[in-house]
Design an enzyme around this catalytic site. Structure first.
Site, PDB file in Angstrom:
ATOM      1  N   GLN A   7      -4.822  -3.711  -2.275  1.00 43.50           N
ATOM      2  CA  GLN A   7      -4.312  -2.666  -3.164  1.00 43.50           C
ATOM      3  C   GLN A   7      -4.212  -3.142  -4.612  1.00 43.50           C
ATOM      4  O   GLN A   7      -4.115  -2.333  -5.526  1.00 43.50           O
ATOM      5  CB  GLN A   7      -2.954  -2.166  -2.678  1.00 43.50           C
ATOM      6  CG  GLN A   7      -3.005  -1.449  -1.335  1.00 43.50           C
ATOM      7  CD  GLN A   7      -3.764  -0.132  -1.386  1.00 43.50           C
ATOM      8  OE1 GLN A   7      -3.877   0.494  -2.441  1.00 43.50           O
ATOM      9  NE2 GLN A   7      -4.293   0.294  -0.254  1.00 43.50           N
ATOM     10  N   CYS A  12       7.787   5.492  10.445  1.00 42.40           N
ATOM     11  CA  CYS A  12       9.192   5.077  10.468  1.00 42.40           C
ATOM     12  C   CYS A  12       9.966   5.612   9.270  1.00 42.40           C
ATOM     13  O   CYS A  12      11.184   5.486   9.204  1.00 42.40           O
ATOM     14  CB  CYS A  12       9.310   3.559  10.540  1.00 42.40           C
ATOM     15  SG  CYS A  12       8.282   2.710   9.374  1.00 42.40           S
ATOM     16  N   THR A  39     -26.443 -10.029  11.056  1.00 37.99           N
ATOM     17  CA  THR A  39     -27.285  -9.712   9.902  1.00 37.99           C
ATOM     18  C   THR A  39     -26.435  -9.071   8.807  1.00 37.99           C
ATOM     19  O   THR A  39     -25.639  -8.174   9.069  1.00 37.99           O
ATOM     20  CB  THR A  39     -28.420  -8.745  10.331  1.00 37.99           C
ATOM     21  OG1 THR A  39     -29.158  -9.379  11.370  1.00 37.99           O
ATOM     22  CG2 THR A  39     -29.338  -8.422   9.160  1.00 37.99           C
ATOM     23  N   ASN A  69       0.804  -1.222   0.000  1.00 36.99           N
ATOM     24  CA  ASN A  69       0.000   0.000   0.000  1.00 36.99           C
ATOM     25  C   ASN A  69       0.839   1.276   0.000  1.00 36.99           C
ATOM     26  O   ASN A  69       0.338   2.346  -0.307  1.00 36.99           O
ATOM     27  CB  ASN A  69      -0.960   0.006   1.205  1.00 36.99           C
ATOM     28  CG  ASN A  69      -0.310  -0.458   2.486  1.00 36.99           C
ATOM     29  OD1 ASN A  69       0.333  -1.505   2.527  1.00 36.99           O
ATOM     30  ND2 ASN A  69      -0.446   0.310   3.534  1.00 36.99           N
ATOM     31  N   SER A 109     -11.317  -5.231   0.163  1.00 34.62           N
ATOM     32  CA  SER A 109     -12.153  -4.174   0.745  1.00 34.62           C
ATOM     33  C   SER A 109     -12.747  -3.362  -0.396  1.00 34.62           C
ATOM     34  O   SER A 109     -12.004  -2.837  -1.232  1.00 34.62           O
ATOM     35  CB  SER A 109     -11.275  -3.242   1.600  1.00 34.62           C
ATOM     36  OG  SER A 109     -11.729  -3.186   2.917  1.00 34.62           O
ATOM     37  N   ALA A 110     -14.077  -3.213  -0.404  1.00 33.32           N
ATOM     38  CA  ALA A 110     -14.742  -2.604  -1.566  1.00 33.32           C
ATOM     39  C   ALA A 110     -14.370  -1.143  -1.806  1.00 33.32           C
ATOM     40  O   ALA A 110     -14.353  -0.685  -2.951  1.00 33.32           O
ATOM     41  CB  ALA A 110     -16.258  -2.721  -1.397  1.00 33.32           C
ATOM     42  N   HIS A 111     -14.054  -0.414  -0.734  1.00 32.31           N
ATOM     43  CA  HIS A 111     -13.859   1.034  -0.927  1.00 32.31           C
ATOM     44  C   HIS A 111     -12.538   1.368  -1.610  1.00 32.31           C
ATOM     45  O   HIS A 111     -12.255   2.533  -1.877  1.00 32.31           O
ATOM     46  CB  HIS A 111     -13.984   1.789   0.402  1.00 32.31           C
ATOM     47  CG  HIS A 111     -12.878   1.557   1.376  1.00 32.31           C
ATOM     48  ND1 HIS A 111     -11.885   2.479   1.602  1.00 32.31           N
ATOM     49  CD2 HIS A 111     -12.596   0.511   2.184  1.00 32.31           C
ATOM     50  CE1 HIS A 111     -11.059   2.020   2.526  1.00 32.31           C
ATOM     51  NE2 HIS A 111     -11.466   0.820   2.894  1.00 32.31           N
TER      52      HIS A 111
HETATM   53  N1  PLP Z   1      -4.797  -4.111   3.769  1.00 33.31           N
HETATM   54  C1  PLP Z   1      -4.267  -3.140   2.997  1.00 33.31           C
HETATM   55  C2  PLP Z   1      -3.088  -3.454   2.130  1.00 33.31           C
HETATM   56  C3  PLP Z   1      -4.795  -1.857   3.022  1.00 33.31           C
HETATM   57  O1  PLP Z   1      -4.253  -0.897   2.266  1.00 33.31           O
HETATM   58  C4  PLP Z   1      -5.917  -1.606   3.869  1.00 33.31           C
HETATM   59  C5  PLP Z   1      -6.479  -0.250   3.956  1.00 33.31           C
HETATM   60  O2  PLP Z   1      -5.826   0.737   3.770  1.00 33.31           O
HETATM   61  C6  PLP Z   1      -6.434  -2.657   4.631  1.00 33.31           C
HETATM   62  C7  PLP Z   1      -5.848  -3.895   4.555  1.00 33.31           C
HETATM   63  C8  PLP Z   1      -7.588  -2.468   5.551  1.00 33.31           C
HETATM   64  O3  PLP Z   1      -8.764  -2.172   4.852  1.00 33.31           O
HETATM   65  P1  PLP Z   1     -10.054  -1.642   5.632  1.00 33.31           P
HETATM   66  O4  PLP Z   1      -9.618  -0.427   6.389  1.00 33.31           O
HETATM   67  O5  PLP Z   1     -11.027  -1.346   4.552  1.00 33.31           O
HETATM   68  O6  PLP Z   1     -10.515  -2.728   6.538  1.00 33.31           O
END
Ligand code: PLP
Length: 351
Positions: free
Chosen positions: A186, A334, A244, A158, A206-208
């Site tokens: 990602q 970091c 649910t 990410n 993750s959909a967003h």
């Molecule tokens: N894993 C990675 C590589 C991500 O970039 C993110 C969110 O930035 C997540 C997991 C976690 O996703 P969420 O916050 O939608 O649960």
């Protein structure tokens, strides 16, 4: 807000209006509980089934291998804890497998879960990447022990955008008989997600991150992978995740994933062109700026550009950019001098 130049699509993406349109009826007239047997409930059930099948087609799996979750954080938690407790300590007396192999560059959803498992008695090896941010398959193989119950390696990072050699690592997983989980958050929208071609046993989304709604995700679990389900409750998700269902979210996830998969190549090409244009401009005007992560484009997400600009703290740079209406992100605490710009189209894709 309209004039904002949004360069932080790795953090989240705007909701695609077509995805919103697909979701809206499930907030209003189609409000039934999918567990109810009357028609209103069954309409919601049918919508979930449809979304599950749509996701399964994109992942190349059976719909029954998908568990809808509240997002990748939950999916990662379920993958690690579920396999650790499902395989790792299934038989405390004789066959304890209390060891996990992961990498030092995972998202906190994986890292903090692994650390929490360490406090519960598991041991974890955190494999470090090379100077480009890429994990070496040999290092993963060397870390696997007879008592390893899970390998977890993200598909693409990410921050650095580095794409990991998942198919090679899958070879190690098959050879050693250890299930492989990948956090594909990602990669979704830019890279193929076929679970058989990747050779993974568990995959988090993750959909967003691909123009879908927040608060909804999935975990793919290959049939036969022992998993100790973590969220106890009702019998939803075939008893694998109580509660649910988030029907509008699930509809949104399915719609967004199909759309993202449909335009994946065009999208990746579009993003890569934008990224390269920004990189060319940056390096021409700031000659001592440095690219972080892989310089080989085939090892880097098309929508990621991560640069170090010497002489300025990441936070200072981001605040100055914000004043100018540019939203970008910095690396983790970091690496405070790291300023990362993650590039995707700011609105609904139009390529
Ligand atoms: N894993 C990675 C590589 C991500 O970039 C993110 C969110 O930035 C997540 C997991 C976690 O996703 P969420 O916050 O939608 O649960």
């Amino acid at each position: 807000m309209d004039d904002t130049i949004y360069l932080d699509h790795a953090a989240t993406t705007p909701l695609d209006p077509e995805v919103l349109a697909a979701m809206l009826p499930y907030f209003t007239e189609r409000y039934g509980n999918p567990s109810s047997i009357y028609q209103l409930g069954q309409e919601s059930r049918a919508a979930i089934d449809q979304a599950r099948s749509a996701c399964a087609r994109v992942l190349g799996c059976d719909p029954g291998e998908i568990i809808f979750t509240s997002g990748a954080t939950e999916s990662d938690n379920l993958a690690l804890r579920g396999v650790a407790w499902g395989v790792g300590l299934a038989d405390r007396e004789s066959a304890a497998k209390p060891h996990i192999v992961t990498t030092a560059i995972e998202h906190h959803a994986v890292l903090h879960t692994a650390q929490s498992l360490e406090r519960q008695g598991f041991t974890v090896s955190y494999v470090a990447p090379d100077s480009r941010g890429v994990i070496d398959t040999g290092a993963i193989a060397a870390a696997v022990r007879p008592e390893t119950c899970l390998i977890s390696v993200m598909y693409a990072n990410n921050e650095s955008g580095a794409i990991q050699p998942l198919q090679e690592i899958a070879g190690v997983s098959r050879e050693r008989g250890v299930p492989l989980h990948t956090d594909a958050v990602q990669a979704a929208g830019s890279l193929p997600l076929d679970v058989d071609a990747l050779g993974v046993d568990l995959l988090s989304l993750s959909a967003h991150k691909f123009y879908g709604p927040k608060g909804i995700g999935l975990l793919y679990v290959r049939r036969g992978t022992p998993l100790d389900f973590q969220q106890k409750g009702g019998g939803q998700e075939q008893g694998r995740r109580g509660g649910t269902e988030n029907v509008p979210g699930i509809v949104g996830l399915g719609t967004a994933l199909v759309r993202a998969d449909g335009w994946r190549d065009a999208y990746a090409g579009h993003c890569a062109r934008l990224r390269d244009r920004l990189a060319d401009g940056l390096f021409a005007s700031i000659p001592d700026a440095r690219l972080n992560g892989p310089s080989d484009p085939s090892l880097r997400l098309p929508n990621n550009l991560n640069v170090t600009i010497p002489g300025i703290q990441g936070e200072t740079l981001l605040l100055s950019l914000d004043v100018l209406g540019v939203a970008a992100s910095a690396g983790s605490a970091c690496s405070p001098d790291l300023a990362g710009a993650i590039i995707r189209s700011p609105t609904t894709p139009t390529w």
